[in-house]
Write a protein that holds these residues in place. Sequence first.
Motif, PDB file in Angstrom:
ATOM      1  N   ALA A 120       0.830  -1.219   0.081  1.00 24.30           N
ATOM      2  CA  ALA A 120      -0.042   0.070  -0.252  1.00 24.30           C
ATOM      3  C   ALA A 120       0.851   1.183  -0.129  1.00 24.30           C
ATOM      4  N   THR A 121       2.039   1.237   0.599  1.00 32.64           N
ATOM      5  CA  THR A 121       2.761   2.515   0.869  1.00 32.64           C
ATOM      6  C   THR A 121       3.562   2.782  -0.425  1.00 32.64           C
ATOM      7  N   VAL A 122       4.063   1.825  -1.264  1.00 35.11           N
ATOM      8  CA  VAL A 122       4.905   1.506  -2.282  1.00 35.11           C
ATOM      9  C   VAL A 122       4.037   2.105  -3.470  1.00 35.11           C
ATOM     10  N   PHE A 123       2.860   1.452  -3.696  1.00 45.52           N
ATOM     11  CA  PHE A 123       2.128   1.634  -4.953  1.00 45.52           C
ATOM     12  C   PHE A 123       1.087   2.979  -4.899  1.00 45.52           C
ATOM     13  N   GLY A 128      -1.294   7.686  -7.771  1.00 49.09           N
ATOM     14  CA  GLY A 128      -1.453   9.195  -8.073  1.00 49.09           C
ATOM     15  C   GLY A 128      -1.137   9.805  -9.466  1.00 49.09           C
ATOM     16  N   ARG A 129       0.106   9.160  -9.718  1.00 48.15           N
ATOM     17  CA  ARG A 129       0.708   9.610 -10.779  1.00 48.15           C
ATOM     18  C   ARG A 129      -0.185   8.935 -12.141  1.00 48.15           C
ATOM     19  N   LEU A 130      -0.510   7.780 -11.985  1.00 47.56           N
ATOM     20  CA  LEU A 130      -1.382   7.189 -13.063  1.00 47.56           C
ATOM     21  C   LEU A 130      -2.541   8.083 -13.360  1.00 47.56           C
ATOM     22  N   PHE A 179      -3.033   1.059  -5.113  1.00 45.44           N
ATOM     23  CA  PHE A 179      -3.550   1.568  -6.398  1.00 45.44           C
ATOM     24  C   PHE A 179      -5.019   1.998  -6.385  1.00 45.44           C
ATOM     25  N   ALA A 180      -5.660   1.569  -5.487  1.00 41.21           N
ATOM     26  CA  ALA A 180      -7.196   1.837  -5.419  1.00 41.21           C
ATOM     27  C   ALA A 180      -7.533   3.168  -4.862  1.00 41.21           C
TER      28      ALA A 180
END
Length: 272
Positions: A120-123, A128-130, A179-180
């Motif tokens: 959750a921390t890494v992605f 947000g950038r995507l 990612f969500a």
Amino acid sequence: MRGPVFAVSAISLGRARGPGRRFPDIVPVLRRRTVITAPSPAPPTPSARRRRVARLASAVLDQRSRDRGRVAAQRGVRAGVAVFVALNMTLLLNTLYLQHTRQWTPLAAGLATLPLAAGATVFAPWSGRLVARTGPRLPLLLAGGLVTAGGLCMAGLTSHTSVFLLLTAYALIGAGFGFANAPITNTAVNGLPPARAGVAGAITSTARQLGAAVGIALAGGLVSGIDAAGLAHASRPGWLTVAGCGAALFVIARLSHPKPVAAAAPSPVGGA
């Protein structure tokens, strides 16, 4: 109405008195007096037509944008509920399984769930950038696929499931959760006018809390009254529910717009 009524009455009176006693001059006079000529409307100028067309087009675009934004906000709320149902079911079922079925200490169980937090921390920043680059669809697709894969990894859980499979499932679910979050907030907030952005944020937070409550209730209901030996088998429907929440995210992502929903800009209505 006074002139026409008087004219009709006078004509009727003249005819009733017979041809020899008619008032010959009153009918032409009344006809001349009762003829009303309304001025014909001037044809609209080209600039007036352009302004009218621009106003109609702006109204149609605004209505379509509002409808599209409302639907997008509803999808964001549903996605928030699904994500937090999956997350909270994972946390509760995993805690009970590791500490009661496998007899791990609380410290060991907490360390085992670090892949979930790391994912959750890494992605989350990548998500947000995507969202800024491609819109909410791609991050939601990734989130749905990862959560579904993590839930399916745990669908055949037993008391002797390998630690590697457990850590893999936790990492997948954590990455899906990372990612969500960004596309859910983006979809809900951008789906409403800027003046109601605060309302959209509050609704999204409420959807998350609702999902958390539903997830804990479902997980608790599945393993309530189950001893440690049967807890792994009893939790399998819960892991299938986690996978189902991921599939729901995937469907919502397929229905969402590839680009962020933007409010329609007002069309210029000026003109000479």
